[in-house]
Design an enzyme around this catalytic site. Structure first.
Site, PDB file in Angstrom:
ATOM      1  N   SER A 175      39.131  39.628  29.223  1.00 43.27           N
ATOM      2  CA  SER A 175      40.423  39.345  30.210  1.00 43.27           C
ATOM      3  C   SER A 175      40.549  39.294  31.446  1.00 43.27           C
ATOM      4  CB  SER A 175      41.666  39.432  29.127  1.00 43.27           C
ATOM      5  OG  SER A 175      42.554  38.432  29.951  1.00 43.27           O
ATOM      6  N   ASP A 176      40.949  38.732  31.785  1.00 39.86           N
ATOM      7  CA  ASP A 176      41.727  39.036  33.305  1.00 39.86           C
ATOM      8  C   ASP A 176      42.572  38.006  34.249  1.00 39.86           C
ATOM      9  OD1 ASP A 176      40.735  39.824  36.336  1.00 39.86           O
ATOM     10  OD2 ASP A 176      40.919  38.372  36.741  1.00 39.86           O
ATOM     11  N   THR A 177      43.242  38.690  34.653  1.00 43.02           N
ATOM     12  CA  THR A 177      44.578  38.490  35.345  1.00 43.02           C
ATOM     13  C   THR A 177      44.906  38.194  36.462  1.00 43.02           C
ATOM     14  OG1 THR A 177      46.174  39.158  33.287  1.00 43.02           O
ATOM     15  CG2 THR A 177      47.423  38.152  35.018  1.00 43.02           C
TER      16      THR A 177
END
Length: 195
Positions: free
Chosen positions: A78-80
């Protein structure tokens, strides 16, 4: 929940994230998983914008697992980022960067974008979610207090919605609270049900 995600029983789910928030949110879905983090240099092509950045980085984080994923394994990466004034804010490297980021977010609407990549031996799916976050005006004193007491250097945009600054500074959000925390669990759940 076990009945709802019975299809996952045959899989070993691996969460490739050191984020305690992501770990807790996945645990809250009643999914059994292990944690394996492989170091990746989080660099993306400068031409990418908005969710294309987080899609690219979530996929990039899955690359070290490719070739070694077993038939019964699923890897979740995941990445934000925070998107404001046409610019992506990642994690601040130091106090000064944190100060710049929070000053930029003060009294503005920004977007938090999180992408999740689910990778299997013969499967890959990337989903993303975008949330509008409305910040009140933050005084320099409030920003400095937050940075000194909470050291949010592992968080995109230099803040955590669940922390002090979120409680005193965020007027409203449009979208999922959990996406702002860094994991759109509603979208992840839907995709896991399909596998």
């Amino acid at each position: 929940m076990e009945i709802l995600l019975a299809n996952l029983k045959k899989y070993q789910v691996i969460l490739a994230s050191a984020s305690p928030r992501r770990q807790q949110l996945l645990k809250d879905l009643d999914i059994n998983f292990s944690i394996q983090v492989k170091e990746v240099e989080e660099v993306y092509p400068k031409a990418l914008q908005h969710s294309a950045i987080t899609d690219f980085l979530a996929d990039l984080k899955s690359k070290p697992f490719e070739g070694s994923i077993q038939e019964n394994e699923l890897v979740i990466t995941s990445d934000t980022i925070v998107w404001v004034d046409g610019e992506a804010l990642g994690k601040p490297k130091n106090y000064e960067e944190g100060l710049q980021m929070l000053t930029k977010l003060s009294n503005k609407v920004h977007q938090v974008i999180t992408s999740v990549c689910i990778t299997g031996k013969h499967y890959k799916k990337i989903v993303n979610d975008t949330v509008n976050v409305y910040f009140d005006e933050l005084s320099e004193e409030e920003i400095e207090y937050y940075l000194k007491n909470y050291a949010p250097y592992d968080k995109a945009g230099a803040y955590g919605i669940q922390e002090w600054i979120g409680k005193i500074g965020i007027k409203k959000i449009e979208g999922s609270y959990f996406t702002v925390m860094g994991f759109p669990v509603h979208k992840l759940y839907k995709e896991l049900k399909k596998i």
